[in-house]
Design a protein around this motif. Structure first.
Motif, PDB file in Angstrom:
ATOM      1  N   ALA A  29      99.382   9.088 -27.480  1.00  0.00           N
ATOM      2  CA  ALA A  29     100.393   9.876 -28.101  1.00  0.00           C
ATOM      3  C   ALA A  29     100.732   9.773 -29.542  1.00  0.00           C
ATOM      4  O   ALA A  29     100.037   8.769 -30.128  1.00  0.00           O
ATOM      5  CB  ALA A  29     101.820   9.553 -27.368  1.00  0.00           C
ATOM      6  N   THR A  30     101.632  10.415 -30.407  1.00  0.00           N
ATOM      7  CA  THR A  30     101.891  10.347 -31.437  1.00  0.00           C
ATOM      8  C   THR A  30     103.533   9.823 -31.690  1.00  0.00           C
ATOM      9  O   THR A  30     104.442  10.322 -30.725  1.00  0.00           O
ATOM     10  CB  THR A  30     101.757  11.549 -32.303  1.00  0.00           C
ATOM     11  OG1 THR A  30     102.697  12.459 -31.776  1.00  0.00           O
ATOM     12  CG2 THR A  30     100.281  11.967 -32.145  1.00  0.00           C
ATOM     13  N   PRO A  31     103.933   9.624 -32.821  1.00  0.00           N
ATOM     14  CA  PRO A  31     105.431   9.071 -33.224  1.00  0.00           C
ATOM     15  C   PRO A  31     106.241  10.488 -32.771  1.00  0.00           C
ATOM     16  O   PRO A  31     107.263  10.338 -32.263  1.00  0.00           O
ATOM     17  CB  PRO A  31     105.611   8.819 -34.657  1.00  0.00           C
ATOM     18  CG  PRO A  31     103.924   8.011 -34.651  1.00  0.00           C
ATOM     19  CD  PRO A  31     102.812   9.167 -33.918  1.00  0.00           C
ATOM     20  N   ASP A  32     105.534  11.637 -33.391  1.00  0.00           N
ATOM     21  CA  ASP A  32     106.471  12.638 -33.170  1.00  0.00           C
ATOM     22  C   ASP A  32     106.706  13.325 -31.872  1.00  0.00           C
ATOM     23  O   ASP A  32     107.844  13.485 -31.329  1.00  0.00           O
ATOM     24  CB  ASP A  32     106.001  14.070 -34.027  1.00  0.00           C
ATOM     25  CG  ASP A  32     105.842  13.796 -35.518  1.00  0.00           C
ATOM     26  OD1 ASP A  32     106.810  13.003 -35.928  1.00  0.00           O
ATOM     27  OD2 ASP A  32     105.204  14.414 -36.199  1.00  0.00           O
ATOM     28  N   GLU A  33     105.672  12.775 -31.026  1.00  0.00           N
ATOM     29  CA  GLU A  33     106.000  13.302 -29.514  1.00  0.00           C
ATOM     30  C   GLU A  33     106.863  12.360 -29.004  1.00  0.00           C
ATOM     31  O   GLU A  33     107.663  12.707 -28.006  1.00  0.00           O
ATOM     32  CB  GLU A  33     104.608  13.077 -28.842  1.00  0.00           C
ATOM     33  CG  GLU A  33     103.476  14.366 -29.337  1.00  0.00           C
ATOM     34  CD  GLU A  33     102.192  14.258 -28.591  1.00  0.00           C
ATOM     35  OE1 GLU A  33     101.727  14.985 -28.198  1.00  0.00           O
ATOM     36  OE2 GLU A  33     101.657  12.811 -28.489  1.00  0.00           O
ATOM     37  N   LEU A  34     106.971  10.966 -29.317  1.00  0.00           N
ATOM     38  CA  LEU A  34     107.904  10.219 -28.649  1.00  0.00           C
ATOM     39  C   LEU A  34     109.508  10.423 -29.049  1.00  0.00           C
ATOM     40  O   LEU A  34     110.307  10.405 -28.353  1.00  0.00           O
ATOM     41  CB  LEU A  34     107.676   8.524 -28.913  1.00  0.00           C
ATOM     42  CG  LEU A  34     106.357   7.946 -28.136  1.00  0.00           C
ATOM     43  CD1 LEU A  34     106.080   6.783 -28.777  1.00  0.00           C
ATOM     44  CD2 LEU A  34     106.509   8.206 -26.726  1.00  0.00           C
ATOM     45  N   LEU A  35     109.415  10.813 -30.369  1.00  0.00           N
ATOM     46  CA  LEU A  35     110.721  11.127 -30.794  1.00  0.00           C
ATOM     47  C   LEU A  35     111.119  12.420 -30.158  1.00  0.00           C
ATOM     48  O   LEU A  35     112.475  12.702 -30.019  1.00  0.00           O
ATOM     49  CB  LEU A  35     110.767  11.232 -32.484  1.00  0.00           C
ATOM     50  CG  LEU A  35     110.362  10.301 -33.297  1.00  0.00           C
ATOM     51  CD1 LEU A  35     110.254  10.676 -34.684  1.00  0.00           C
ATOM     52  CD2 LEU A  35     111.452   9.180 -33.073  1.00  0.00           C
ATOM     53  N   ALA A  36     110.343  13.373 -29.934  1.00  0.00           N
ATOM     54  CA  ALA A  36     110.819  14.718 -29.174  1.00  0.00           C
ATOM     55  C   ALA A  36     111.302  14.332 -27.791  1.00  0.00           C
ATOM     56  O   ALA A  36     112.086  15.047 -27.246  1.00  0.00           O
ATOM     57  CB  ALA A  36     109.550  15.493 -29.289  1.00  0.00           C
ATOM     58  N   LEU A  37     111.016  13.176 -27.229  1.00  0.00           N
ATOM     59  CA  LEU A  37     111.352  12.874 -25.901  1.00  0.00           C
ATOM     60  C   LEU A  37     112.571  12.000 -25.742  1.00  0.00           C
ATOM     61  O   LEU A  37     112.970  11.611 -24.780  1.00  0.00           O
ATOM     62  CB  LEU A  37     110.225  12.187 -25.116  1.00  0.00           C
ATOM     63  CG  LEU A  37     108.717  12.815 -24.916  1.00  0.00           C
ATOM     64  CD1 LEU A  37     107.802  11.983 -24.431  1.00  0.00           C
ATOM     65  CD2 LEU A  37     109.105  13.785 -23.777  1.00  0.00           C
ATOM     66  N   GLY A  38     113.135  11.631 -27.096  1.00  0.00           N
ATOM     67  CA  GLY A  38     114.243  10.838 -27.344  1.00  0.00           C
ATOM     68  C   GLY A  38     114.041   9.603 -27.568  1.00  0.00           C
ATOM     69  O   GLY A  38     115.255   8.917 -27.579  1.00  0.00           O
ATOM     70  N   TYR A  39     112.872   8.949 -27.879  1.00  0.00           N
ATOM     71  CA  TYR A  39     112.818   7.738 -28.275  1.00  0.00           C
ATOM     72  C   TYR A  39     113.304   7.325 -29.589  1.00  0.00           C
ATOM     73  O   TYR A  39     113.144   8.402 -30.489  1.00  0.00           O
ATOM     74  CB  TYR A  39     111.373   7.278 -28.197  1.00  0.00           C
ATOM     75  CG  TYR A  39     110.667   7.042 -26.700  1.00  0.00           C
ATOM     76  CD1 TYR A  39     110.648   5.913 -26.104  1.00  0.00           C
ATOM     77  CD2 TYR A  39     110.373   8.485 -25.999  1.00  0.00           C
ATOM     78  CE1 TYR A  39     110.251   5.821 -24.638  1.00  0.00           C
ATOM     79  CE2 TYR A  39     109.807   8.101 -24.695  1.00  0.00           C
ATOM     80  CZ  TYR A  39     109.615   6.864 -24.008  1.00  0.00           C
ATOM     81  OH  TYR A  39     109.240   6.703 -22.824  1.00  0.00           O
ATOM     82  N   LYS A  40     113.785   6.183 -29.870  1.00  0.00           N
ATOM     83  CA  LYS A  40     114.179   5.964 -31.158  1.00  0.00           C
ATOM     84  C   LYS A  40     113.278   5.141 -31.975  1.00  0.00           C
ATOM     85  O   LYS A  40     113.189   3.854 -31.212  1.00  0.00           O
ATOM     86  CB  LYS A  40     115.611   5.365 -31.125  1.00  0.00           C
ATOM     87  CG  LYS A  40     116.266   4.902 -32.440  1.00  0.00           C
ATOM     88  CD  LYS A  40     117.664   4.304 -32.348  1.00  0.00           C
ATOM     89  CE  LYS A  40     118.396   4.085 -33.566  1.00  0.00           C
ATOM     90  NZ  LYS A  40     119.807   3.371 -33.435  1.00  0.00           N
ATOM     91  N   ARG A  41     112.887   5.427 -32.920  1.00  0.00           N
ATOM     92  CA  ARG A  41     112.035   4.364 -33.803  1.00  0.00           C
ATOM     93  C   ARG A  41     112.845   3.552 -34.383  1.00  0.00           C
ATOM     94  O   ARG A  41     113.878   3.543 -35.076  1.00  0.00           O
ATOM     95  CB  ARG A  41     111.294   5.312 -34.898  1.00  0.00           C
ATOM     96  CG  ARG A  41     110.244   4.429 -35.563  1.00  0.00           C
ATOM     97  CD  ARG A  41     108.982   5.043 -36.330  1.00  0.00           C
ATOM     98  NE  ARG A  41     107.912   4.233 -36.625  1.00  0.00           N
ATOM     99  CZ  ARG A  41     106.998   4.422 -37.176  1.00  0.00           C
ATOM    100  NH1 ARG A  41     106.462   5.894 -37.228  1.00  0.00           N
ATOM    101  NH2 ARG A  41     105.935   3.620 -37.523  1.00  0.00           N
ATOM    102  N   VAL A  42     112.069   2.046 -34.187  1.00  0.00           N
ATOM    103  CA  VAL A  42     112.690   0.831 -34.724  1.00  0.00           C
ATOM    104  C   VAL A  42     111.765   0.016 -35.504  1.00  0.00           C
ATOM    105  O   VAL A  42     112.305  -0.904 -36.338  1.00  0.00           O
ATOM    106  CB  VAL A  42     113.350  -0.254 -33.563  1.00  0.00           C
ATOM    107  CG1 VAL A  42     114.514   0.605 -33.056  1.00  0.00           C
ATOM    108  CG2 VAL A  42     112.227  -0.292 -32.596  1.00  0.00           C
ATOM    109  N   GLY A  43     110.572   0.291 -35.595  1.00  0.00           N
ATOM    110  CA  GLY A  43     109.589  -0.580 -36.003  1.00  0.00           C
ATOM    111  C   GLY A  43     109.247   0.058 -37.454  1.00  0.00           C
ATOM    112  O   GLY A  43     109.024   1.077 -37.794  1.00  0.00           O
ATOM    113  N   LYS A  44     109.579  -0.816 -38.551  1.00  0.00           N
ATOM    114  CA  LYS A  44     109.190  -0.420 -39.867  1.00  0.00           C
ATOM    115  C   LYS A  44     107.605  -0.467 -40.204  1.00  0.00           C
ATOM    116  O   LYS A  44     107.080   0.421 -40.797  1.00  0.00           O
ATOM    117  CB  LYS A  44     109.842  -1.224 -40.904  1.00  0.00           C
ATOM    118  CG  LYS A  44     111.289  -0.954 -40.880  1.00  0.00           C
ATOM    119  CD  LYS A  44     112.048  -2.053 -41.829  1.00  0.00           C
ATOM    120  CE  LYS A  44     113.460  -1.786 -42.074  1.00  0.00           C
ATOM    121  NZ  LYS A  44     114.372  -2.718 -42.913  1.00  0.00           N
TER     122      LYS A  44
END
Length: 422
Positions: A29-44
């Motif tokens: 998976a890619t970050p964009d795919e997770l964001l599209a699923l509603g996941y919230k990015r927290v890692g810098k």
């Protein structure tokens, strides 16, 4: 996209321990795919996301390549082509490199389950040497799992010694050292954390004031264990047995640092080690950037622990001075911690672990007696400033003398006698 449970949740479940936080690794998976699923990015620095419903951490599978000294010098690759096995290979210990699929199947390419059964902490690969924090983490795991009989694999111990010799631990930031030390002090056998660091040479680099206590003798009539370093770990063990919290365990660990600066020509005596120890406890705490409550308690225990041991013989004025130095009347919680650390010190001696410590009860009674002195009558007399302070001090001395007489009478009635003086 595939998702696997990884790390501590898998490890502790296999050990039959309660599972706390659960961490997940995502492949394909890619970050964009997770964001599209509603996941919230927290890692810098790392691709870590929070699940939109559970709030649990989901990290993209990644590899790490060392690019500079210390633990910040890494190049990260979290592209979809990184496999689960690639991600597990970057982990520190084999027991932490086990994944579990949704159907319960275990993915264990590095023998972590075998090492769990053998009770061994072993590094996954030579890449362990690229991150000095892993030495601290391994030592902390050793403290946590010591009751289960876990040991450090000889080849891992050798690798950690090589890391220390190469100067890797010198790159550790004080905040990270403190974080791991504080967490280790909360484990069932915190002394094991210190032993592992000492065995690989890291303790001498990170806490030289503590490391140099080993080999320093004490009078055998007072300390049958003789060695000061051995004594400190016995004190820490007793602090755990007495139910001490982490700040108290920290103070117990640092209480005798002054003995490490006693000239060998004066051994086994350690005259005035309390004042030297208090100064060192303050220096260590400031270097590690320990919280204020930890620093203050450690300094007070180092400075005044022998006062506690002599409490039954202290003059009343000295007793009140000690309570005032501790700010015991206004800060009863800290006083209780100080008293518990002092009791752990008295019991942290070979063969004297269950010896009575009546000083604790007397000091607690003395504090209550001094605290019970009413202030209002002095106010009504119109006393202010230095006159008020002196009158209050005299009233508290009278209260302590009265408490001492009551204690002596109770001891006489019980046939115990009293060693108290005025």
């Amino acid at each position: 996209m595939e998702i696997h449970l990884v790390g501590g949740a898998v490890r502790d479940a296999l050990l039959g321990r309660a599972v706390g936080e659960r961490d997940w690794v995502v492949t394909g998976a890619t970050p964009d795919e997770l964001l599209a699923l509603g996941y919230k990015r927290v890692g810098k620095d790392f691709p870590v996301f929070l699940h939109p419903e559970t709030g649990e951490e989901y990290a993209l599978a990644r590899t790490e390549r060392k690019t500079a000294p210390g633990y910040h010098g890494f190049a990260i690759d979290a592209a979809p082509h990184v496999t689960l096995e690639d991600d597990l290979a970057r982990r520190d210990l084999t027991v932490n490199a086990i994944a579990q699929a949704a159907d319960g199947r275990l993915i264990d390419p590095f023998g972590g389950r075998r090492d769990l059964e053998a009770r061994v902490l072993r590094h996954v690969s030579p890449a362990f040497a690229e991150d000095p924090v892993r030495i601290l983490r391994l030592a902390r795991f050793a403290a946590r799992y010591a009751p289960l009989g876990f040991t450090v694999a000889p080849e891992t111990q050798a690798l950690m010694r090589a890391m220390v010799a190469a100067g890797e631990v010198d790159a550790l930031q004080p905040e990270r050292v403190w974080q791991e030390l504080a967490r280790a002090l909360g484990e069932p056998v915190p002394g094991r954390f210190i032993e592992v660091l000492r065995d690989c040479g890291a303790l001498a680099r990170l806490l030289p004031e503590l490391d140099r206590l080993w080999g320093v003798p004490q009078p055998p009539q007072h300390h049958p264990e003789i060695d000061t370093g051995v004594h400190v770990l016995l004190v820490l063990e007793q602090a755990v047995r007495l139910g001490a919290d982490v700040p108290t365990r920290y103070a117990a660990l640092l209480h005798d640092l002054g003995k490490g600066t006693t000239p060998p020509t004066e051994w086994p005596k350690h005259t005035a080690h309390e004042a030297r120890g208090a100064a060192l406890a303050r220096e260590v705490s400031e270097r590690l950037r320990a919280p204020k409550e930890f620093r203050e308690l450690a300094v007070l225990v180092a400075e005044l622990h022998t006062r506690a041991h002599r409490a039954l013989e202290l003059r009343t004025a000295t007793l009140l001075e000690t309570l005032e130095r501790l700010d015991a009347l206004r800060r009863p919680e800290r006083f209780a911690r100080w008293l518990l650390a002092c009791e752990a010190d008295a019991r942290g001696r070979t063969g004297l672990e269950t010896r009575p410590y009546p000083q604790a009860a007397w000091l607690a009674q003395a504090r209550e007696a001094a605290a019970a002195v009413p202030v209002q009558p002095l106010v009504e007399r119109g006393l202010k400033g230095p006159e008020f302070g002196e009158a209050l001090r005299l009233a508290r001395l009278d209260a302590l003398r009265a408490a001492r007489k009551r204690r002596a009478a109770a001891a006489d009635a019980a046939g115990e006698g009293s060693a108290a003086t005025s």
